[in-house]
Design a protein around this motif. Sequence first.
Motif, PDB file in Angstrom:
ATOM      1  N   TYR A 146       0.832  -1.193   0.000  1.00 58.16           N
ATOM      2  CA  TYR A 146       0.000   0.000   0.000  1.00 58.16           C
ATOM      3  C   TYR A 146       0.870   1.248   0.000  1.00 58.16           C
ATOM      4  O   TYR A 146       1.833   1.326   0.763  1.00 58.16           O
ATOM      5  CB  TYR A 146      -0.878   0.053   1.251  1.00 58.16           C
ATOM      6  N   ALA A 147       0.512   2.209  -0.821  1.00 58.58           N
ATOM      7  CA  ALA A 147       1.120   3.541  -0.760  1.00 58.58           C
ATOM      8  C   ALA A 147       0.132   4.427  -0.025  1.00 58.58           C
ATOM      9  O   ALA A 147      -1.041   4.512  -0.404  1.00 58.58           O
ATOM     10  CB  ALA A 147       1.375   4.080  -2.162  1.00 58.58           C
ATOM     11  N   LEU A 148       0.583   5.042   1.058  1.00 56.68           N
ATOM     12  CA  LEU A 148      -0.246   5.957   1.846  1.00 56.68           C
ATOM     13  C   LEU A 148       0.155   7.387   1.527  1.00 56.68           C
ATOM     14  O   LEU A 148       1.335   7.720   1.600  1.00 56.68           O
ATOM     15  CB  LEU A 148      -0.008   5.749   3.344  1.00 56.68           C
ATOM     16  N   VAL A 149      -0.810   8.207   1.188  1.00 55.10           N
ATOM     17  CA  VAL A 149      -0.542   9.631   0.998  1.00 55.10           C
ATOM     18  C   VAL A 149      -1.286  10.346   2.114  1.00 55.10           C
ATOM     19  O   VAL A 149      -2.500  10.222   2.255  1.00 55.10           O
ATOM     20  CB  VAL A 149      -1.001  10.136  -0.381  1.00 55.10           C
TER      21      VAL A 149
ATOM     22  N   ALA B 165      -0.076   8.347  11.926  1.00 56.16           N
ATOM     23  CA  ALA B 165      -0.695   7.048  11.648  1.00 56.16           C
ATOM     24  C   ALA B 165       0.068   6.325  10.538  1.00 56.16           C
ATOM     25  O   ALA B 165       0.308   5.118  10.620  1.00 56.16           O
ATOM     26  CB  ALA B 165      -2.164   7.229  11.265  1.00 56.16           C
ATOM     27  N   GLY B 166       0.463   7.056   9.503  1.00 57.20           N
ATOM     28  CA  GLY B 166       1.244   6.457   8.417  1.00 57.20           C
ATOM     29  C   GLY B 166       2.566   5.905   8.899  1.00 57.20           C
ATOM     30  O   GLY B 166       2.976   4.798   8.523  1.00 57.20           O
ATOM     31  N   MET B 167       3.245   6.642   9.757  1.00 60.72           N
ATOM     32  CA  MET B 167       4.525   6.187  10.301  1.00 60.72           C
ATOM     33  C   MET B 167       4.337   4.932  11.161  1.00 60.72           C
ATOM     34  O   MET B 167       5.138   3.996  11.094  1.00 60.72           O
ATOM     35  CB  MET B 167       5.179   7.294  11.138  1.00 60.72           C
ATOM     36  N   LEU B 168       3.279   4.905  11.952  1.00 66.76           N
ATOM     37  CA  LEU B 168       3.013   3.749  12.801  1.00 66.76           C
ATOM     38  C   LEU B 168       2.694   2.514  11.953  1.00 66.76           C
ATOM     39  O   LEU B 168       3.145   1.411  12.259  1.00 66.76           O
ATOM     40  CB  LEU B 168       1.872   4.049  13.778  1.00 66.76           C
ATOM     41  N   LEU B 169       1.946   2.695  10.887  1.00 68.33           N
ATOM     42  CA  LEU B 169       1.656   1.574   9.997  1.00 68.33           C
ATOM     43  C   LEU B 169       2.934   1.016   9.374  1.00 68.33           C
ATOM     44  O   LEU B 169       3.091  -0.200   9.251  1.00 68.33           O
ATOM     45  CB  LEU B 169       0.674   1.998   8.902  1.00 68.33           C
ATOM     46  N   MET B 170       3.854   1.883   8.989  1.00 68.65           N
ATOM     47  CA  MET B 170       5.123   1.415   8.419  1.00 68.65           C
ATOM     48  C   MET B 170       5.924   0.631   9.465  1.00 68.65           C
ATOM     49  O   MET B 170       6.584  -0.349   9.128  1.00 68.65           O
ATOM     50  CB  MET B 170       5.948   2.579   7.871  1.00 68.65           C
TER      51      MET B 170
ATOM     52  N   PHE C  87       3.564  -0.999   3.888  1.00 67.91           N
ATOM     53  CA  PHE C  87       3.120   0.377   3.691  1.00 67.91           C
ATOM     54  C   PHE C  87       4.296   1.283   3.363  1.00 67.91           C
ATOM     55  O   PHE C  87       5.350   1.187   3.971  1.00 67.91           O
ATOM     56  CB  PHE C  87       2.433   0.915   4.962  1.00 67.91           C
ATOM     57  N   LEU C  88       4.084   2.160   2.391  1.00 68.26           N
ATOM     58  CA  LEU C  88       5.009   3.243   2.072  1.00 68.26           C
ATOM     59  C   LEU C  88       4.245   4.526   2.335  1.00 68.26           C
ATOM     60  O   LEU C  88       3.160   4.720   1.789  1.00 68.26           O
ATOM     61  CB  LEU C  88       5.441   3.184   0.603  1.00 68.26           C
TER      62      LEU C  88
ATOM     63  N   ILE D 211      -4.611   8.116  16.938  1.00 70.51           N
ATOM     64  CA  ILE D 211      -3.700   7.432  16.010  1.00 70.51           C
ATOM     65  C   ILE D 211      -4.171   5.993  15.823  1.00 70.51           C
ATOM     66  O   ILE D 211      -4.278   5.500  14.696  1.00 70.51           O
ATOM     67  CB  ILE D 211      -2.240   7.470  16.514  1.00 70.51           C
ATOM     68  N   GLU D 212      -4.478   5.324  16.922  1.00 63.92           N
ATOM     69  CA  GLU D 212      -4.951   3.941  16.866  1.00 63.92           C
ATOM     70  C   GLU D 212      -6.240   3.825  16.056  1.00 63.92           C
ATOM     71  O   GLU D 212      -6.408   2.893  15.272  1.00 63.92           O
ATOM     72  CB  GLU D 212      -5.177   3.387  18.277  1.00 63.92           C
ATOM     73  N   ARG D 213      -7.146   4.767  16.238  1.00 60.88           N
ATOM     74  CA  ARG D 213      -8.419   4.733  15.514  1.00 60.88           C
ATOM     75  C   ARG D 213      -8.176   4.826  14.009  1.00 60.88           C
ATOM     76  O   ARG D 213      -8.779   4.107  13.220  1.00 60.88           O
ATOM     77  CB  ARG D 213      -9.329   5.866  15.973  1.00 60.88           C
ATOM     78  N   LEU D 214      -7.276   5.719  13.613  1.00 65.23           N
ATOM     79  CA  LEU D 214      -6.978   5.890  12.193  1.00 65.23           C
ATOM     80  C   LEU D 214      -6.226   4.680  11.633  1.00 65.23           C
ATOM     81  O   LEU D 214      -6.537   4.204  10.534  1.00 65.23           O
ATOM     82  CB  LEU D 214      -6.195   7.183  11.966  1.00 65.23           C
ATOM     83  N   VAL D 215      -5.284   4.148  12.380  1.00 63.38           N
ATOM     84  CA  VAL D 215      -4.544   2.961  11.953  1.00 63.38           C
ATOM     85  C   VAL D 215      -5.503   1.780  11.749  1.00 63.38           C
ATOM     86  O   VAL D 215      -5.447   1.094  10.731  1.00 63.38           O
ATOM     87  CB  VAL D 215      -3.431   2.600  12.979  1.00 63.38           C
ATOM     88  N   CYS D 216      -6.418   1.585  12.695  1.00 62.97           N
ATOM     89  CA  CYS D 216      -7.398   0.506  12.572  1.00 62.97           C
ATOM     90  C   CYS D 216      -8.299   0.705  11.363  1.00 62.97           C
ATOM     91  O   CYS D 216      -8.639  -0.266  10.670  1.00 62.97           O
ATOM     92  CB  CYS D 216      -8.229   0.384  13.843  1.00 62.97           C
TER      93      CYS D 216
END
Length: 116
Positions: free
Chosen positions: A3-6, A21-26, A33-34, A101-106
């Motif tokens: 996945y590419a996250l913008v 959230a993007g950094m945590l997913l990576m 994730f990128l 952050i957790e809500r968005l990551v989920c």
Amino acid sequence: MTYALVTCSGISNTGKLTTQAGMLLMQRKPGMFLCMNCKQSAESLRMDAGGAERLIVLDGCTDCCATKKLTSAGLVPDIHIIATELGIEKKGMAEVQYGEIERLVCAVIDAGSKKS
């Protein structure tokens, strides 16, 4: 699946939230994730997102700055998530809360599993 996250990357709490959230997913899902931010040039976004199987946009609010940038780059997201539509309040320069952050990551993980 890659996945590419913008992310929005704005200065408000919801903009900062998308980047965090993007950094945590990576960190949690290395290689899956990128994370890119919408401040990159259109050409850079096209190049960086080119190898991903899915393109996800994380906007902080309904201004949808990241989506607008992608559109100008000629890219269409597979998944679009807006933090304020998840019940996260935009509070100017307030600090981002871990629960947000957790809500968005989920939400990203859930949306990605539904689109697979």
